[in-house]
Design an enzyme around this catalytic site. Structure first.
Site, PDB file in Angstrom:
ATOM      1  N   GLY A 187      -8.640 -12.053   0.499  1.00  0.00           N
ATOM      2  CA  GLY A 187      -9.308 -11.009   0.812  1.00  0.00           C
ATOM      3  C   GLY A 187     -10.977 -11.120   0.156  1.00  0.00           C
ATOM      4  N   HIS A 188     -10.718 -11.485  -1.227  1.00  0.00           N
ATOM      5  CA  HIS A 188     -11.805 -11.724  -2.050  1.00  0.00           C
ATOM      6  C   HIS A 188     -12.516 -12.880  -1.407  1.00  0.00           C
ATOM      7  CE1 HIS A 188      -9.213  -9.810  -5.145  1.00  0.00           C
ATOM      8  NE2 HIS A 188     -10.023  -8.824  -5.207  1.00  0.00           N
TER       9      HIS A 188
ATOM     10  N   GLN B  52     -11.337   3.048 -14.559  1.00  0.00           N
ATOM     11  CA  GLN B  52     -10.627   3.760 -13.094  1.00  0.00           C
ATOM     12  C   GLN B  52      -9.439   3.611 -13.393  1.00  0.00           C
ATOM     13  OE1 GLN B  52     -12.883   0.176 -11.159  1.00  0.00           O
ATOM     14  NE2 GLN B  52     -11.081   0.333  -9.866  1.00  0.00           N
TER      15      GLN B  52
ATOM     16  N   VAL C  35      -8.146  -8.369   5.057  1.00  0.00           N
ATOM     17  CA  VAL C  35      -7.465  -9.569   5.216  1.00  0.00           C
ATOM     18  C   VAL C  35      -6.000  -9.373   5.015  1.00  0.00           C
ATOM     19  CG1 VAL C  35      -7.432 -11.979   4.793  1.00  0.00           C
ATOM     20  CG2 VAL C  35      -9.452 -11.105   4.548  1.00  0.00           C
TER      21      VAL C  35
ATOM     22  N   GLN D 196     -12.717  -3.489   3.219  1.00  0.00           N
ATOM     23  CA  GLN D 196     -12.635  -2.238   3.936  1.00  0.00           C
ATOM     24  C   GLN D 196     -11.037  -1.625   3.387  1.00  0.00           C
ATOM     25  OE1 GLN D 196     -13.874  -2.169   8.239  1.00  0.00           O
ATOM     26  NE2 GLN D 196     -11.759  -1.322   8.483  1.00  0.00           N
TER      27      GLN D 196
ATOM     28  N   SER E   6      -4.005  -7.598  -4.914  1.00  0.00           N
ATOM     29  CA  SER E   6      -3.579  -8.091  -6.098  1.00  0.00           C
ATOM     30  C   SER E   6      -2.212  -7.487  -6.537  1.00  0.00           C
ATOM     31  CB  SER E   6      -4.537  -7.945  -7.213  1.00  0.00           C
ATOM     32  OG  SER E   6      -5.792  -8.415  -6.994  1.00  0.00           O
ATOM     33  N   ARG E   7      -2.028  -6.119  -6.043  1.00  0.00           N
ATOM     34  CA  ARG E   7      -0.730  -5.289  -6.401  1.00  0.00           C
ATOM     35  C   ARG E   7       0.272  -5.853  -5.733  1.00  0.00           C
ATOM     36  NH1 ARG E   7      -4.767  -0.833  -7.431  1.00  0.00           N
ATOM     37  NH2 ARG E   7      -4.496  -0.597  -9.790  1.00  0.00           N
TER      38      ARG E   7
HETATM   39  O1  PAF Z   1     -12.304  -2.716  -5.679  1.00  0.00           O
HETATM   40  C1  PAF Z   1     -12.259  -3.075  -7.015  1.00  0.00           C
HETATM   41  O2  PAF Z   1     -11.876  -4.340  -7.121  1.00  0.00           O
HETATM   42  C2  PAF Z   1     -12.842  -2.113  -8.150  1.00  0.00           C
HETATM   43  O3  PAF Z   1     -12.723  -0.798  -7.627  1.00  0.00           O
HETATM   44  C3  PAF Z   1     -14.227  -2.780  -8.264  1.00  0.00           C
HETATM   45  C4  PAF Z   1     -15.366  -2.388  -7.063  1.00  0.00           C
HETATM   46  C5  PAF Z   1     -14.298  -4.168  -8.620  1.00  0.00           C
HETATM   47  C6  PAF Z   1     -14.924  -1.583  -9.609  1.00  0.00           C
HETATM   48  O4  PAF Z   1     -14.206  -2.042 -10.479  1.00  0.00           O
END
Ligand code: PAF
Length: 275
Positions: A27-28, A52, A167, A139, A177-178
């Site tokens: 996805g990344h 976060q 993806v 998304q 990632s989880r």
């Molecule tokens: O989607 C993420 O991985 C995170 O929320 C982000 C946008 C890198 C902010 O820490």
């Protein structure tokens, strides 16, 4: 990082920025590949943002395979990997936070109080450090995309937010990632989430426009996953995040489900490819 970014901008290069927390997956890769196609320079940040994560969330346990991520981004042609220590982003005197307002209090924000204040605060700081013309988000985190677009609009940032399609694994599970936290039985059951979303999209395509119908069909499918706890299943308007009287093309069906202690989110845009 900021000096380098300003030098690139002054030389006339457009910068594409992909913010990440590392533990990179395909996805990344798709975000970086798109940034690579559309900009002269690509910056990817890897920063597991403590602001976060809630007190009982997985900040400490979050995977940090930096060497592997570095090699992956190198192969994808990133011009810079920005991997700051926590104290550089949040020095002891750090005081200012972004208040994301009411759209951050529903869905993810209801389950994760303070999450989007942490996301928008770090995203704004990362934008200032990396000076992008375009920034790329997946998304799958659809509420994050909506809130980052709100940040850009409200504060007049000269940045285009590009939302890229989710993806998926061949069996439909959205990459995250989880997913690495899932045990084999949970992993085998998890594709039921995307199947529930696909079924809703199909029934919307056949004319079903009642949000409650979509929500209850998806909820029944998710309840059948052994060990699942549903946090929310909601059809929402992507600008207000409220449930509309009738679903229309562009309405989003979003879900959050825990399989054991692993929290997964996914969504589908009804009658449309993307946000
Ligand atoms: O989607 C993420 O991985 C995170 O929320 C982000 C946008 C890198 C902010 O820490």
């Amino acid at each position: 990082m900021q000096e380098q970014a300003i030098a690139w901008r002054q030389a006339g290069d457009a910068i594409g920025f992909v913010p990440t927390m590392g533990a990179l997956h395909a996805g990344h890769d798709s975000l970086v590949a798109r940034a690579r196609r559309e900009n002269q320079r690509v910056i990817v940040s890897i920063f597991v943002n403590p602001a976060q994560f809630g007190p009982n969330e997985d900040f400490e346990a979050y995977p940090r395979p930096f060497e592997v991520d570095y090699a992956r981004l190198d192969a994808l042609g990133a011009d810079a990997i920005f991997h700051p220590p926590v104290e550089q982003i949040y020095p002891p005197a750090f005081k200012t936070h972004v208040d994301p307002g009411p759209l951050a209090e529903v869905l993810e924000g209801k389950s994760r109080p303070g999450h989007f204040a942490g996301v928008l605060t770090v995203v704004l700081k990362l934008f200032n450090l990396t000076q992008p013309k375009r920034a790329y988000f997946g998304q799958k985190d659809f509420q994050q995309v909506i809130l980052v677009r709100q940040l850009v609009r409200d504060l007049g940032l000269p940045i285009r937010i590009v939302a890229c399609p989710t993806v998926r694994e061949p069996d439909g599970l959205a990459l995250s990632s989880r997913n690495a936290y899932l045990d084999p039985a949970q992993r085998a059951a998890a594709p039921a989430i995307s199947r529930a979303l696909d079924a809703a999209a199909l029934s919307f395509g056949k004319g079903q426009a009642h949000p409650a119908e979509h929500e209850s069909t998806a909820r029944s499918a998710l309840e059948k996953i052994p060990g699942s706890t549903i946090e929310y299943v909601a059809v929402v308007d992507p600008t207000t995040l409220r449930t509309p009287a009738r679903a229309i093309a562009g309405s989003v069906l979003a879900v959050a489900v825990k399989l054991g202690s692993t929290r997964l989110i996914d969504n589908v845009v009804l009658g449309a490819e993307r946000l």
